[in-house]
Design a protein around this motif. Sequence first.
Motif, PDB file in Angstrom:
ATOM      1  N   PHE A   1       0.808  -1.217   0.000  1.00 37.85           N
ATOM      2  CA  PHE A   1       0.000   0.000   0.000  1.00 37.85           C
ATOM      3  C   PHE A   1       0.841   1.268   0.000  1.00 37.85           C
ATOM      4  CE2 PHE A   1      -3.273  -2.944   1.819  1.00 37.85           C
ATOM      5  CZ  PHE A   1      -4.178  -2.824   0.771  1.00 37.85           C
ATOM      6  N   GLY A   2       2.084   1.193   0.440  1.00 34.10           N
ATOM      7  CA  GLY A   2       2.978   2.350   0.437  1.00 34.10           C
ATOM      8  C   GLY A   2       3.751   2.514  -0.858  1.00 34.10           C
ATOM      9  N   GLY A   3       3.524   1.611  -1.823  1.00 35.17           N
ATOM     10  CA  GLY A   3       4.215   1.687  -3.107  1.00 35.17           C
ATOM     11  C   GLY A   3       5.553   0.977  -3.137  1.00 35.17           C
ATOM     12  N   LYS A   4       5.886   0.257  -2.077  1.00 36.88           N
ATOM     13  CA  LYS A   4       7.163  -0.446  -1.983  1.00 36.88           C
ATOM     14  C   LYS A   4       7.013  -1.874  -2.517  1.00 36.88           C
ATOM     15  CE  LYS A   4      10.511  -1.931   1.487  1.00 36.88           C
ATOM     16  NZ  LYS A   4      10.714  -2.135   2.913  1.00 36.88           N
ATOM     17  N   LEU A   5       8.035  -2.348  -3.239  1.00 34.12           N
ATOM     18  CA  LEU A   5       8.039  -3.710  -3.753  1.00 34.12           C
ATOM     19  C   LEU A   5       8.531  -4.658  -2.659  1.00 34.12           C
ATOM     20  CD1 LEU A   5       7.437  -5.225  -6.406  1.00 34.12           C
ATOM     21  CD2 LEU A   5       9.880  -5.055  -6.929  1.00 34.12           C
ATOM     22  N   VAL A   6       7.685  -5.606  -2.259  1.00 32.51           N
ATOM     23  CA  VAL A   6       8.001  -6.585  -1.216  1.00 32.51           C
ATOM     24  C   VAL A   6       7.579  -7.963  -1.711  1.00 32.51           C
ATOM     25  CG1 VAL A   6       7.748  -4.914   0.671  1.00 32.51           C
ATOM     26  CG2 VAL A   6       5.776  -6.268  -0.058  1.00 32.51           C
ATOM     27  N   THR A   7       7.885  -8.994  -0.940  1.00 32.93           N
ATOM     28  CA  THR A   7       7.411 -10.339  -1.280  1.00 32.93           C
ATOM     29  C   THR A   7       6.086 -10.603  -0.561  1.00 32.93           C
ATOM     30  OG1 THR A   7       8.500 -11.469   0.563  1.00 32.93           O
ATOM     31  CG2 THR A   7       9.794 -11.171  -1.481  1.00 32.93           C
ATOM     32  N   HIS A   8       5.385 -11.606  -1.051  1.00 30.23           N
ATOM     33  CA  HIS A   8       4.146 -12.004  -0.385  1.00 30.23           C
ATOM     34  C   HIS A   8       4.436 -12.352   1.072  1.00 30.23           C
ATOM     35  CE1 HIS A   8       1.141 -12.954  -3.811  1.00 30.23           C
ATOM     36  NE2 HIS A   8       1.999 -12.034  -4.217  1.00 30.23           N
ATOM     37  N   ASP A   9       5.514 -13.094   1.313  1.00 29.00           N
ATOM     38  CA  ASP A   9       5.843 -13.495   2.679  1.00 29.00           C
ATOM     39  C   ASP A   9       6.125 -12.281   3.561  1.00 29.00           C
ATOM     40  OD1 ASP A   9       6.397 -15.673   4.617  1.00 29.00           O
ATOM     41  OD2 ASP A   9       8.418 -14.800   4.594  1.00 29.00           O
ATOM     42  N   GLN A  10       6.866 -11.298   3.047  1.00 33.65           N
ATOM     43  CA  GLN A  10       7.141 -10.092   3.832  1.00 33.65           C
ATOM     44  C   GLN A  10       5.852  -9.360   4.167  1.00 33.65           C
ATOM     45  OE1 GLN A  10       9.878  -8.347   1.011  1.00 33.65           O
ATOM     46  NE2 GLN A  10      11.645  -8.732   2.343  1.00 33.65           N
ATOM     47  N   LEU A  11       4.925  -9.335   3.221  1.00 28.04           N
ATOM     48  CA  LEU A  11       3.648  -8.670   3.444  1.00 28.04           C
ATOM     49  C   LEU A  11       2.855  -9.374   4.546  1.00 28.04           C
ATOM     50  CD1 LEU A  11       2.147  -6.251   2.308  1.00 28.04           C
ATOM     51  CD2 LEU A  11       1.159  -7.760   0.592  1.00 28.04           C
ATOM     52  N   ALA A  12       2.785 -10.708   4.476  1.00 30.73           N
ATOM     53  CA  ALA A  12       2.066 -11.465   5.507  1.00 30.73           C
ATOM     54  C   ALA A  12       2.679 -11.225   6.888  1.00 30.73           C
ATOM     55  CB  ALA A  12       2.071 -12.951   5.165  1.00 30.73           C
ATOM     56  N   ARG A  13       3.995 -11.162   6.940  1.00 32.39           N
ATOM     57  CA  ARG A  13       4.675 -10.895   8.226  1.00 32.39           C
ATOM     58  C   ARG A  13       4.398  -9.469   8.707  1.00 32.39           C
ATOM     59  NH1 ARG A  13       8.694 -14.921   9.320  1.00 32.39           N
ATOM     60  NH2 ARG A  13       8.950 -16.278   7.516  1.00 32.39           N
ATOM     61  N   ALA A  14       4.413  -8.504   7.796  1.00 34.87           N
ATOM     62  CA  ALA A  14       4.145  -7.115   8.171  1.00 34.87           C
ATOM     63  C   ALA A  14       2.733  -6.967   8.735  1.00 34.87           C
ATOM     64  CB  ALA A  14       4.332  -6.192   6.963  1.00 34.87           C
ATOM     65  N   TRP A  15       1.801  -7.748   8.193  1.00 35.47           N
ATOM     66  CA  TRP A  15       0.426  -7.716   8.688  1.00 35.47           C
ATOM     67  C   TRP A  15       0.252  -8.574   9.944  1.00 35.47           C
ATOM     68  CZ3 TRP A  15      -1.784  -8.805   3.183  1.00 35.47           C
ATOM     69  CH2 TRP A  15      -1.857  -7.609   2.456  1.00 35.47           C
ATOM     70  N   LYS A  16       1.327  -9.242  10.385  1.00 35.90           N
ATOM     71  CA  LYS A  16       1.305 -10.117  11.559  1.00 35.90           C
ATOM     72  C   LYS A  16       0.307 -11.264  11.400  1.00 35.90           C
ATOM     73  CE  LYS A  16       2.905  -6.556  14.795  1.00 35.90           C
ATOM     74  NZ  LYS A  16       3.977  -6.166  13.982  1.00 35.90           N
ATOM     75  N   VAL A  17       0.279 -11.837  10.209  1.00 34.37           N
ATOM     76  CA  VAL A  17      -0.580 -12.986   9.939  1.00 34.37           C
ATOM     77  C   VAL A  17       0.228 -14.245  10.209  1.00 34.37           C
ATOM     78  CG1 VAL A  17      -1.831 -14.271   8.155  1.00 34.37           C
ATOM     79  CG2 VAL A  17      -1.970 -11.770   8.230  1.00 34.37           C
ATOM     80  N   SER A  18      -0.300 -15.096  11.081  1.00 30.77           N
ATOM     81  CA  SER A  18       0.395 -16.344  11.402  1.00 30.77           C
ATOM     82  C   SER A  18      -0.489 -17.569  11.210  1.00 30.77           C
ATOM     83  CB  SER A  18       0.906 -16.291  12.846  1.00 30.77           C
ATOM     84  OG  SER A  18      -0.174 -16.108  13.736  1.00 30.77           O
ATOM     85  N   ILE A  19      -1.736 -17.365  10.821  1.00 26.89           N
ATOM     86  CA  ILE A  19      -2.684 -18.459  10.647  1.00 26.89           C
ATOM     87  C   ILE A  19      -3.222 -18.413   9.226  1.00 26.89           C
ATOM     88  CG2 ILE A  19      -4.922 -19.377  11.375  1.00 26.89           C
ATOM     89  CD1 ILE A  19      -4.422 -18.052  14.102  1.00 26.89           C
ATOM     90  N   ALA A  20      -3.275 -19.571   8.601  1.00 29.77           N
ATOM     91  CA  ALA A  20      -3.862 -19.651   7.260  1.00 29.77           C
ATOM     92  C   ALA A  20      -5.117 -20.508   7.336  1.00 29.77           C
ATOM     93  CB  ALA A  20      -2.861 -20.247   6.276  1.00 29.77           C
ATOM     94  N   PRO A  21      -6.162 -20.102   6.664  1.00 29.26           N
ATOM     95  CA  PRO A  21      -6.292 -18.851   5.928  1.00 29.26           C
ATOM     96  C   PRO A  21      -6.624 -17.696   6.863  1.00 29.26           C
ATOM     97  CG  PRO A  21      -8.352 -20.062   5.773  1.00 29.26           C
ATOM     98  CD  PRO A  21      -7.386 -20.932   6.549  1.00 29.26           C
ATOM     99  N   THR A  22      -6.228 -16.505   6.446  1.00 32.97           N
ATOM    100  CA  THR A  22      -6.655 -15.272   7.096  1.00 32.97           C
ATOM    101  C   THR A  22      -7.201 -14.362   6.007  1.00 32.97           C
ATOM    102  OG1 THR A  22      -5.096 -15.399   8.935  1.00 32.97           O
ATOM    103  CG2 THR A  22      -5.922 -13.220   8.375  1.00 32.97           C
ATOM    104  N   LEU A  23      -8.382 -13.818   6.232  1.00 33.36           N
ATOM    105  CA  LEU A  23      -8.961 -12.847   5.310  1.00 33.36           C
ATOM    106  C   LEU A  23      -8.854 -11.473   5.939  1.00 33.36           C
ATOM    107  CD1 LEU A  23     -12.260 -14.581   4.102  1.00 33.36           C
ATOM    108  CD2 LEU A  23      -9.977 -14.693   3.109  1.00 33.36           C
ATOM    109  N   LEU A  24      -8.387 -10.511   5.141  1.00 29.48           N
ATOM    110  CA  LEU A  24      -8.280  -9.124   5.570  1.00 29.48           C
ATOM    111  C   LEU A  24      -9.142  -8.282   4.639  1.00 29.48           C
ATOM    112  CD1 LEU A  24      -5.014 -10.336   5.531  1.00 29.48           C
ATOM    113  CD2 LEU A  24      -5.050  -8.560   7.238  1.00 29.48           C
TER     114      LEU A  24
END
Length: 167
Positions: free
Chosen positions: A104-127
Amino acid sequence: MPSVLSLPNQSAWRRRDCLVMAGLALGFGPALAQRSAATLPAAQSLPDELARALQNKQALVVMVSLDGCVFCRQARHSHLSPMHKAGTVIVQVDMRSTQAVVDFGGKLVTHDQLARAWKVSIAPTLLFFGPQGKEVAERMEGGYLPDFYGPYLEDRMAQGRRALTSL
C-alpha cells in the motif's frame, strides 16, 4: 486378515494424511474430494487492486494462504472464488512466497514479507481493506466450521461496506 475398519500403521501416516482426516471429520469431505482447486488472482499491486474495489464501493478482500492448506482450499472453493467470479475484488497473498507485490505504500516486497508485516500467522486469514490500506472489518483467521464460514464472511463484508459509507 485385517479388518476394513483398521487404521494403517501410524508411522506410515504423513502430515497431509492427518490434515485430510481432520478435514473429513470437520465436514470438508466434498471439497477434499474435489481435487481441482479453485484459484484466486495473486496480489500484484495492492494500490491498484484497492482502487478497483473502491470503485465498486467494496473493501478489498485479501486472502493470506499457505500452500497445501486444506482449509484455504475449502474457503477458496466454497466461498471466495464464486464471490470473485461474481465481481468482488479478492486477491491472494501466499505465506512463504517470494513472489513480488507492491504494498500500500508503493514499496516492492514479497508475499511473505507482506504477511509478516500484517502479523498474519494463521492460514487462511482474510483481511478487508479500505482507503489508505486501512483494515475496515475484523479479520477472519483460520478455518471456520463449513456451515458458518459463509455467514461470518458476509458479516465481515457488511462491516467493510458500513465502514466505507461512513468515510
